[in-house]
Design an enzyme around this catalytic site. Structure first.
Site, mmCIF file in Angstrom:
data_model
loop_
_atom_site.group_PDB
_atom_site.id
_atom_site.type_symbol
_atom_site.label_atom_id
_atom_site.label_comp_id
_atom_site.label_asym_id
_atom_site.label_seq_id
_atom_site.Cartn_x
_atom_site.Cartn_y
_atom_site.Cartn_z
ATOM 1 C CB SER A 60 4.705 83.319 119.098
ATOM 2 O OG SER A 60 5.220 84.261 118.770
ATOM 3 C CG LEU A 61 1.629 88.183 119.844
ATOM 4 C CD1 LEU A 61 1.253 89.252 120.900
ATOM 5 C CD2 LEU A 61 1.577 89.102 118.774
#
Length: 313
Positions: free
Chosen positions: A95-96
């Site tokens: 994700s991030l």
């Protein structure tokens, strides 16, 4: 041995992260200072001293986790006398963590990554009013079984498989009532456990579309270069090395499933045997053997890990 460097996502944050690095290495302090200046915020003090309630806010946790990953990266490079991407074949992030991976691979600078993640965190938080959405980990079901459970639980609401983390560890995301229905259905289908996650918004489902739109604008304003090593993208579980394609995938990623299990298995098909997690925590390195017993995982968090890694090269 073929190696991939991987970068953690939200949930790996903890008060005190990065402090040992900052105390020991000027190059790490420089990374934290660059992030603080880019955000006009004393984020490093929040990382080192808390409070935890503020650090875990999405808009703080996202750039903070990137900052620790890039501090570790810069220390490895300065102490080892090499570019990080010289020592791997692929990069990936959860994700991030994709932003951390791309900053480490030279696609964009640390300041741009920090601003993008601040925007991403704020936009994801603002996309859905607090209390409307939820996420839950369903343990003991396959990804396909979880997708079927999510579809059955939706009943006109949004409920989707958000994170395919490892065999028997899939997260669903969507409207709170639908996620709760999915938890009950999962138990009926034989899930070992269904755990509501302590998150502030339902990430990686279609409810995040306003945040995806915000990231399309933010990413259009940033100069992106082709990474020095290919990225294995969350939404495709395939490698990509074209900056414009990566820009589009980062937008899709906001609402799309994080296909982590598939990404790790794909890396194995590319010859990767060793996943090295760069940054806070040991979540990704801990999941490696659950995904494929032939692969190894290790984590580089602080000065002792850096010393051990460099000594083993």
């Amino acid at each position: 041995m073929s190696r991939a460097f991987v970068f953690p996502g939200q949930g790996s944050q903890a008060v005190g992260m990065g402090k040992e690095l900052a105390d020991a290495f000027p190059v790490a302090r420089a990374v934290f200072q660059e992030v603080d200046e880019a955000l006009s915020q004393n984020l490093s003090q929040l990382m080192f001293d808390g409070p935890e309630s503020e650090l875990t806010l999405t808009a703080n946790a996202q750039p903070a986790l990137m900052a620790v990953s890039l501090a570790v990266t810069r220390v490895l490079e300065s102490e080892g006398g090499f570019a990080l991407t010289d020592k791997c074949d692929l990069v990936a992030g959860h994700s991030l963590g994709e932003y951390s991976a791309l900053a480490a691979a030279g696609t964009f600078g640390i300041a741009d990554a920090a601003r993008l993640l601040k925007t991403r965190g704020q936009a994801m938080q603002a996309a859905v009013p607090v209390g409307i959405g939820a996420m839950a980990a369903l343990l003991g079901l396959s990804f396909d079984e979880t997708v079927a459970v999510a579809e059955a639980a939706a009943q006109g609401d949004v409920c989707a498989a958000a994170n395919d983390n490892a065999d028997g560890q899939v997260v669903v995301s969507g409207h709170k009532a639908a996620v709760e229905r999915a938890m009950e259905l999962a138990k009926e289908k034989g899930a070992k456990r269904a755990i509501l996650l302590p998150v502030s918004a339902p990430f990686h489902c279609s409810l995040m579309q306003p945040a995806a739109d915000a990231m399309a604008v933010a990413l259009s304003q940033v100069t992106m270069r082709n990474p020095n090593k290919p990225l294995v993208a969350n939404v495709t579980a395939q490698k990509v090395a074209d900056a414009e394609e990566i820009r589009d995938l980062l937008i899709q990623q906001v609402c799309g499933t994080v296909r982590w299990r598939e990404s790790v298995l794909y890396m194995k098909t590319q010859g990767v045997t060793d996943l090295v997690e760069i940054g806070a925590g040991k979540v990704l390195s801990g999941m490696v053997r659950r995904i494929d017993k032939d692969m190894t995982g290790s984590a580089i968090n602080g000065p002792a890990d850096i010393e051990a890694f460099l000594a083993a090269l």
